[in-house]
Design an enzyme around this catalytic site. Structure first.
Site, short mmCIF file in Angstrom:
data_model
loop_
_atom_site.label_atom_id
_atom_site.label_comp_id
_atom_site.label_asym_id
_atom_site.label_seq_id
_atom_site.Cartn_x
_atom_site.Cartn_y
_atom_site.Cartn_z
N HIS A 180 82.95 37.88 99.99
CA HIS A 180 81.86 37.09 100.56
C HIS A 180 82.12 36.89 102.05
O HIS A 180 83.22 37.16 102.54
CB HIS A 180 81.73 35.73 99.85
CG HIS A 180 82.92 34.83 99.99
ND1 HIS A 180 83.85 34.65 99.00
CD2 HIS A 180 83.32 34.05 101.02
CE1 HIS A 180 84.77 33.81 99.41
NE2 HIS A 180 84.49 33.43 100.64
P1 TYD Z 1 85.12 30.92 94.60
O1 TYD Z 1 84.55 30.70 95.95
O2 TYD Z 1 84.33 31.75 93.63
O3 TYD Z 1 86.59 31.51 94.75
P2 TYD Z 1 87.05 33.04 94.85
O4 TYD Z 1 86.03 33.76 95.67
O5 TYD Z 1 88.38 32.98 95.51
O6 TYD Z 1 87.14 33.54 93.45
O7 TYD Z 1 85.38 29.49 93.95
C1 TYD Z 1 85.75 29.32 92.61
C2 TYD Z 1 85.11 28.02 92.08
O8 TYD Z 1 85.60 26.87 92.78
C3 TYD Z 1 83.61 27.99 92.18
O9 TYD Z 1 83.10 27.43 90.98
C4 TYD Z 1 83.32 27.06 93.33
C5 TYD Z 1 84.52 26.12 93.31
N1 TYD Z 1 84.90 25.61 94.64
C6 TYD Z 1 84.74 24.27 94.93
O10 TYD Z 1 84.27 23.48 94.10
N2 TYD Z 1 85.15 23.79 96.15
C7 TYD Z 1 85.67 24.61 97.09
O11 TYD Z 1 86.03 24.13 98.19
C8 TYD Z 1 85.80 26.02 96.80
C9 TYD Z 1 86.36 26.97 97.82
C10 TYD Z 1 85.40 26.46 95.56
#
Ligand code: TYD
Length: 135
Positions: A50
């Site tokens: 992303h």
């Molecule tokens: P995500 O952005 O999908 O992480 P990655 O790309 O590393 O796999 O985030 C995973 C989950 O955590 C998603 O449900 C959103 C939540 N999240 C929060 O609640 N707060 C935050 O600050 C972040 C970064 C993610």
């Protein structure tokens, strides 16, 4: 590519161990509103995929290592994050991918804004369109 920078942190060490302090307006060049960490990443998985529209971040591997790929729509760079005394500052429109996580990798992220799903771009083509809009 000028939307990212490596910041070297001063490590306060003696024969008992080491300590690094992060201060907003000091070695962290923005007011961070949020800190989160990524850990327990399963073998051979990749994360990220992303871009953010406005967010500034500093990413630090406080334990273990991973490879952090940055793409500004024109160029791609890979940075090895394997040192708690080094932070990866991202301050512009950059597509991110993370891979090759060691079992003990803990990536700590300081972010300039609260979590906001509307700041994310999850589609690579939409990302390149946004890059071209900003040119
Ligand atoms: P995500 O952005 O999908 O992480 P990655 O790309 O590393 O796999 O985030 C995973 C989950 O955590 C998603 O449900 C959103 C939540 N999240 C929060 O609640 N707060 C935050 O600050 C972040 C970064 C993610």
């Amino acid at each position: 590519m000028n939307n990212y920078k490596i910041i070297e942190f001063q490590s306060h060490g003696d024969n008992t161990g080491k300590l690094i302090s992060l201060e907003r307006g000091g070695n962290i060049p923005f007011d961070f509103k949020r800190v989160y960490y990524i850990y327990n990443t399963k073998k051979n998985t990749q994360r990220g995929f992303h871009a953010h529209i406005n967010l500034k971040q500093v990413i630090i591997s406080v334990s273990g290592s991973c490879v952090f790929a940055l793409d500004d729509g024109m160029q791609r760079r890979e940075v090895m994050l394997d040192n708690p005394a080094r932070g990866l500052l991202i301050k512009g429109l950059i597509w991110r991918e993370m891979k090759e996580f060691s079992d003990d990798c803990v990536l700590m992220v300081l972010a300039s804004e609260h979590y906001d799903i509307d700041d994310y771009i999850y589609d690579y083509k939409a990302f390149t369109r946004k890059v071209n809009e900003k040119k």
